[in-house]
Design an enzyme around this catalytic site. Sequence first.
Site, PDB file in Angstrom:
ATOM      1  N   PHE A  72      -3.150  -8.020  -6.005  1.00 36.44           N
ATOM      2  CA  PHE A  72      -1.716  -8.272  -5.854  1.00 36.44           C
ATOM      3  C   PHE A  72      -0.928  -6.971  -5.940  1.00 36.44           C
ATOM      4  O   PHE A  72       0.004  -6.818  -6.705  1.00 36.44           O
ATOM      5  CB  PHE A  72      -1.261  -9.268  -6.929  1.00 36.44           C
ATOM      6  CG  PHE A  72      -0.045 -10.065  -6.556  1.00 36.44           C
ATOM      7  CD1 PHE A  72      -0.020 -10.831  -5.401  1.00 36.44           C
ATOM      8  CD2 PHE A  72       1.082 -10.077  -7.368  1.00 36.44           C
ATOM      9  CE1 PHE A  72       1.095 -11.583  -5.069  1.00 36.44           C
ATOM     10  CE2 PHE A  72       2.201 -10.826  -7.053  1.00 36.44           C
ATOM     11  CZ  PHE A  72       2.205 -11.579  -5.902  1.00 36.44           C
ATOM     12  N   GLY A  73      -1.350  -5.988  -5.137  1.00 38.07           N
ATOM     13  CA  GLY A  73      -0.594  -4.734  -5.010  1.00 38.07           C
ATOM     14  C   GLY A  73       0.503  -4.947  -3.977  1.00 38.07           C
ATOM     15  O   GLY A  73       0.893  -6.077  -3.687  1.00 38.07           O
ATOM     16  N   ARG A  74       0.961  -3.853  -3.407  1.00 36.77           N
ATOM     17  CA  ARG A  74       2.081  -3.947  -2.459  1.00 36.77           C
ATOM     18  C   ARG A  74       1.775  -4.855  -1.281  1.00 36.77           C
ATOM     19  O   ARG A  74       2.593  -5.674  -0.882  1.00 36.77           O
ATOM     20  CB  ARG A  74       2.436  -2.549  -1.935  1.00 36.77           C
ATOM     21  CG  ARG A  74       3.008  -1.629  -2.977  1.00 36.77           C
ATOM     22  CD  ARG A  74       3.293  -0.278  -2.340  1.00 36.77           C
ATOM     23  NE  ARG A  74       3.784   0.680  -3.296  1.00 36.77           N
ATOM     24  CZ  ARG A  74       3.011   1.414  -4.087  1.00 36.77           C
ATOM     25  NH1 ARG A  74       1.695   1.277  -4.038  1.00 36.77           N
ATOM     26  NH2 ARG A  74       3.529   2.287  -4.927  1.00 36.77           N
ATOM     27  N   ILE A  75       0.574  -4.699  -0.698  1.00 41.00           N
ATOM     28  CA  ILE A  75       0.243  -5.493   0.500  1.00 41.00           C
ATOM     29  C   ILE A  75       0.048  -6.963   0.122  1.00 41.00           C
ATOM     30  O   ILE A  75       0.595  -7.862   0.774  1.00 41.00           O
ATOM     31  CB  ILE A  75      -1.001  -4.917   1.217  1.00 41.00           C
ATOM     32  CG1 ILE A  75      -0.711  -3.484   1.675  1.00 41.00           C
ATOM     33  CG2 ILE A  75      -1.381  -5.791   2.422  1.00 41.00           C
ATOM     34  CD1 ILE A  75      -1.920  -2.724   2.224  1.00 41.00           C
ATOM     35  N   THR A  83      -8.225  -7.796   5.439  1.00 40.63           N
ATOM     36  CA  THR A  83      -7.543  -6.618   6.009  1.00 40.63           C
ATOM     37  C   THR A  83      -7.610  -5.472   4.997  1.00 40.63           C
ATOM     38  O   THR A  83      -6.831  -4.540   5.068  1.00 40.63           O
ATOM     39  CB  THR A  83      -6.063  -6.926   6.344  1.00 40.63           C
ATOM     40  OG1 THR A  83      -5.414  -7.419   5.164  1.00 40.63           O
ATOM     41  CG2 THR A  83      -5.919  -7.950   7.458  1.00 40.63           C
ATOM     42  N   ARG A  94     -10.920  -3.705   2.957  1.00 40.23           N
ATOM     43  CA  ARG A  94     -12.015  -2.816   3.348  1.00 40.23           C
ATOM     44  C   ARG A  94     -13.248  -3.665   3.602  1.00 40.23           C
ATOM     45  O   ARG A  94     -13.521  -4.616   2.869  1.00 40.23           O
ATOM     46  CB  ARG A  94     -12.309  -1.788   2.248  1.00 40.23           C
ATOM     47  CG  ARG A  94     -11.355  -0.610   2.234  1.00 40.23           C
ATOM     48  CD  ARG A  94     -11.512   0.285   3.467  1.00 40.23           C
ATOM     49  NE  ARG A  94     -10.578   1.393   3.502  1.00 40.23           N
ATOM     50  CZ  ARG A  94      -9.398   1.368   4.136  1.00 40.23           C
ATOM     51  NH1 ARG A  94      -9.003   0.296   4.777  1.00 40.23           N
ATOM     52  NH2 ARG A  94      -8.626   2.441   4.135  1.00 40.23           N
ATOM     53  N   GLU A 113     -17.979  -0.042  10.214  1.00 38.69           N
ATOM     54  CA  GLU A 113     -17.167   0.107  11.415  1.00 38.69           C
ATOM     55  C   GLU A 113     -17.280   1.517  11.985  1.00 38.69           C
ATOM     56  O   GLU A 113     -17.411   2.462  11.225  1.00 38.69           O
ATOM     57  CB  GLU A 113     -15.698  -0.264  11.148  1.00 38.69           C
ATOM     58  CG  GLU A 113     -14.987   0.552  10.074  1.00 38.69           C
ATOM     59  CD  GLU A 113     -13.588   0.002   9.767  1.00 38.69           C
ATOM     60  OE1 GLU A 113     -13.468  -1.180   9.414  1.00 38.69           O
ATOM     61  OE2 GLU A 113     -12.633   0.788   9.898  1.00 38.69           O
ATOM     62  N   HIS A 166      -9.626  -2.815  13.163  1.00 41.56           N
ATOM     63  CA  HIS A 166      -8.874  -2.100  12.120  1.00 41.56           C
ATOM     64  C   HIS A 166      -7.442  -1.737  12.577  1.00 41.56           C
ATOM     65  O   HIS A 166      -7.092  -0.561  12.691  1.00 41.56           O
ATOM     66  CB  HIS A 166      -9.628  -0.841  11.669  1.00 41.56           C
ATOM     67  CG  HIS A 166      -9.241  -0.370  10.303  1.00 41.56           C
ATOM     68  ND1 HIS A 166     -10.110   0.259   9.458  1.00 41.56           N
ATOM     69  CD2 HIS A 166      -8.066  -0.432   9.626  1.00 41.56           C
ATOM     70  CE1 HIS A 166      -9.494   0.570   8.326  1.00 41.56           C
ATOM     71  NE2 HIS A 166      -8.242   0.162   8.408  1.00 41.56           N
ATOM     72  N   GLY A 179      -4.574  -2.943  11.037  1.00 46.03           N
ATOM     73  CA  GLY A 179      -3.591  -3.279   9.998  1.00 46.03           C
ATOM     74  C   GLY A 179      -2.284  -2.508  10.080  1.00 46.03           C
ATOM     75  O   GLY A 179      -1.205  -3.088  10.078  1.00 46.03           O
TER      76      GLY A 179
END
Length: 323
Positions: free
Chosen positions: A156-159, A240, A242, A271, A289, A291
């Site tokens: 639950f960080g910024r993204i 989205t 890693r 990847e 990739h 995002g």
Amino acid sequence: MGKPSVFVTRRWPNAVESRLSETYDTTFNRQDRALTPTELKEALIKYDAILPTVTDSLNAEVLDVASPKTRFLGNFGVGYSHICEESARALGLTVTNTPGVLSECTADLTIMLMLMVARRAGEGERELRSGKWSGWAPTHMVGTKVSGKRLGIIGFGRIGQEVARRAHHGFGMNVVVYNRSAISSKALAECGARQVDTLDELIPQCDFLSLHCPGGSSNRHLINAERLRLMNRDAYIINTARGEVIDEFALAEALEDGSIGGAALDVFEGEPIINASLLECGKTVLLPHLGSATLETRQAMGFRVIENLDDFFEGREPRDRVI
Ligand code: 8YV
């Protein structure tokens, strides 16, 4: 003293390249490919600063350089698990990232992936383009409703918070969160979310599970066969974050034996090489990739790297120092 020499490992948006070249003695890799370990080692000997991306694996072997000239690594991106923290510290390197500026676009793409996989958008488009669509029918390509469902967020960080906000306010979703550290009640309240203490508590109650934690060795295969078995048979997983956070072989098996509903992935463990079973599976949505891939965000990321570079070479503590 001359301008610091700065090596940029990949092509950047024009506006940012121009701004960088005004202040620094810049060299850009113009080859449109990731650099080899040998080329990265050479750069460490030659330049004062290197501005890498996720495609530059600055692992212990690459950072094993006797007397590097490089003192600063300004990562173009928020995730920096491709840089070996221990080796970077041992070399006395200062490392920065670009937090915040890509949260909105990454969250937008997460919501898009959730909708695509639930509403079978990829499958539908493939059918139509291949000329196989025979017309509307009540049971044709029926998917799963997203609005009002339960979304589990890991990290639950910024993204993660941007995703939760969109899901709650835009789609009336019921958001449940797992985060390693405590979260302020304000941050939870803003997106009508509640926190649970363990992953094993979170996973079985979700219709959708979205990953927003860092990669690297501490979270490698956090979603393994055992945890995939905890998912509902009709639940979807979205990544989205890693690639290494999910054990892709276990995921392919879970999709194959029907123990989960589908997967929407923007990142992959090896990847750009993709697990063949995931490619063949009809229940996956796979993106390369993307995002943060909007012009606005890629420019903002570049300018943020430059701010950190300026901080460093002008003797200030870089604003986004991570190592
Ligand atoms: C970047 C990302 O494009 O910032 C990140 O962590 O995953 C991407 O959005 C990539 O890392 C570029 O280095």
